[in-house]
Design a protein around this motif. Structure first.
Motif, short mmCIF file in Angstrom:
data_model
loop_
_atom_site.label_atom_id
_atom_site.label_comp_id
_atom_site.label_asym_id
_atom_site.label_seq_id
_atom_site.Cartn_x
_atom_site.Cartn_y
_atom_site.Cartn_z
N THR A 166 -8.06 6.33 11.19
CA THR A 166 -6.89 6.40 10.31
C THR A 166 -6.06 5.12 10.45
N ASN A 167 -5.36 4.77 9.38
CA ASN A 167 -4.50 3.58 9.41
C ASN A 167 -3.15 3.93 10.02
N LYS A 168 -2.19 3.03 9.90
CA LYS A 168 -0.90 3.25 10.56
C LYS A 168 -0.12 4.42 9.96
N HIS A 205 0.84 -1.19 0.00
CA HIS A 205 0.00 0.00 0.00
C HIS A 205 0.88 1.25 0.00
N ARG A 206 0.50 2.24 -0.77
CA ARG A 206 1.17 3.54 -0.79
C ARG A 206 0.17 4.61 -0.38
N VAL A 207 0.63 5.56 0.41
CA VAL A 207 -0.24 6.64 0.89
C VAL A 207 -0.86 7.36 -0.30
N GLU A 236 -3.71 7.80 7.75
CA GLU A 236 -4.42 8.01 6.49
C GLU A 236 -5.89 7.64 6.62
N TYR A 237 -6.76 8.41 5.96
CA TYR A 237 -8.20 8.11 5.95
C TYR A 237 -8.73 8.21 4.53
N TYR A 238 -9.85 7.53 4.29
CA TYR A 238 -10.61 7.63 3.04
C TYR A 238 -12.09 7.71 3.42
N LEU A 239 -12.80 8.67 2.88
CA LEU A 239 -14.24 8.80 3.10
C LEU A 239 -14.94 8.84 1.75
#
Length: 450
Positions: A352-354, A76-78, A357-360
């Motif tokens: 948020t992940n490690k 995974h990439r930010v 980071e968030y996605y809505l």
């Protein structure tokens, strides 16, 4: 003579390298050996944009293969959202299995040629699992349109009734295939997903189970993100010329525009789409792709033609809404921070992940975002999602909070959200989760679909 021989050897070498790249995937049913051979060939020939791995094994020891397609397929990439398709969790529902193989073939062969596909791959990490139930698929000996003995896994468990349920206790023996998917969801930042089924022709969205608080008394069960889910289901159905008609299967319910709320169709507990939404922060819908569960393979080209545009357009929706990171005053990313829209809180808060980071996933409009860190006052800010989204990217907005944070390596699957019925303290729902007599009679023929 020797030079001629060398030239012939050189030509054979190049021919051997080129043939696998141009050999078209045939429209037939691919059993485990052929499926593995195809996936391994793709992973070898397109190694720069693919990564093949197994997330676990079935009861009989068959690998649960996942092929990842993307610019950075191995990790995974930010800023790059993760998307997934899962098919064949019911072993006798076969169309989705073959469609995902052809989708893989279409993606890798069009990367660098088709601008839309190239942009999609470069901006998205796409995970494709053609079969969640390979044992079931291999167990089907006499395919039937309505029910075959390969629906369940080898231990005779329905995998779409095998996940933890947020509404009622689901104390069934968790199967290896289910456990593998649950672990997989903890290791990735999945944002959007669909699971592919057969036996009907409809796009079904959460919830599959419900309580009065989610609308069960009105024969539906809706999430706080119902507007987004209805939009997602319509995106898929509207591009499938048969699904959007809503009444193409004999002796089935009529689904207006080819879309239904899962609970409105018929309630089920332990389903995968509800689990994804509640515990994995991933929006998932269920796609019923064929009236016949195991149609003759000569019909597979038609199914691909009907679904290709929908499959691609649905993937693009992972870029809806907004995304970003949350930092402390020193610029350190903050994991496990709750980031949600103020008036659509999830019963298991989205964090948020490690990487902080968030996605809505949000439709265009004005929203108040609530950012909550334990021990600190909530931070509220207004955000406007524009009508026209950016090209293959959600609206990017980072937040820097005015304090120094303690970096916590805990993953998204937070212990404050236990795998129990989270709605158990809501009003009694024992009667509400049972379909009405009319719905029961109308869905007898559908009972083995989702």
């Amino acid at each position: 003579m020797r030079a001629w021989a060398l030239n012939m050897d050189f030509a054979r070498l190049w021919l051997g390298l080129l043939l696998p790249l141009v050999a078209a995937l045939d429209f037939s049913y691919h059993h485990q050996e052929a499926l593995e051979a195809f996936l391994k060939r793709v992973a070898q020939n397109y190694s720069s944009i693919t990564h093949l791995h197994s997330i676990g094994k079935s009861v009989r020891g068959r690998n649960l293969w996942v092929l990842v397609v993307g610019r950075f397929p191995k990790e995974h990439r930010v800023g790059i959202p993760d998307f997934k398709y899962v098919a064949n969790m019911h072993g006798d529902e076969t169309v989705g299995r073959e469609l995902l193989l052809h989708l893989i073939d279409y993606l890798v062969t069009n990367h660098g040629k088709d601008p839309e596909i190239t942009n999609l791959i470069n901006s998205t990490r796409i995970h494709i699992m053609p079969s969640m139930n390979p044992d079931g698929f291999e167990a089907v000996k006499n395919p039937d349109c309505f029910y075959s003995n390969g629906r369940e896994n080898f231990n005779q468990y329905d995998l779409n009734r095998n996940f933890p349920d947020a509404f009622e206790y689901n104390n069934v023996s968790r199967q290896p295939e289910t456990v593998a998917v649950m672990k997989w969801l903890k290791t990735e930042t999945f944002v959007l997903s669909a699971n592919l089924h057969g036996g009907a022709l409809v796009a079904s969205y959460p919830f599959d189970n419900g309580v009065p608080a989610t609308g069960a008394l009105l024969s539906r069960s809706v999430t706080p993100d119902d507007d987004v889910f209805q939009y997602l289901a319509n995106i898929y159905a509207s591009r499938n010329p048969n699904m959007k008609k809503g009444d193409q299967c004999e002796n089935k319910l009529n689904f207006p525009n080819g879309v239904t709320n899962g609970y409105s169709w018929y309630p089920l507990h332990g389903g995968m789409q509800d689990y994804n939404y509640i515990w994995a922060q991933c929006f998932e819908i269920t796609l019923e792709l064929s009236c016949c569960k195991y149609p003759p393979e000569e019909e597979l080209p038609s199914f691909w033609n009907y679904n290709k545009a929908s499959l691609i357009e649905y993937m693009k929706q992972v870029h809806l809404g907004m995304k970003g990171q949350v930092f402390d005053i020193d610029g350190n990313p903050l994991p496990n921070v709750i980031v949600e829209v103020q008036d659509r809180k999830h019963i298991c808060p989205y964090r948020t992940n490690k990487f902080g980071e968030y996605y809505l996933l949000l439709l265009p409009g004005s929203y108040t975002i609530n950012i909550t860190v334990p021990g600190h006052e909530p931070y509220l800010t207004k955000v406007v999602i524009p009508e026209k989204s950016q090209n293959f990217s959600a609206l990017k907005k980072d937040f820097q909070l005015s304090f120094r944070g303690q970096l916590d390596s805990t993953q998204v699957s937070d212990p404050s959200c236990p795998l129990i019925p989270l709605y158990k303290n809501f009003p009694s729902h024992s009667a509400a989760t049972k379909p009405s007599l009319f719905l029961f009679l109308m869905t007898l023929l559908n009972i083995f679909s989702k």
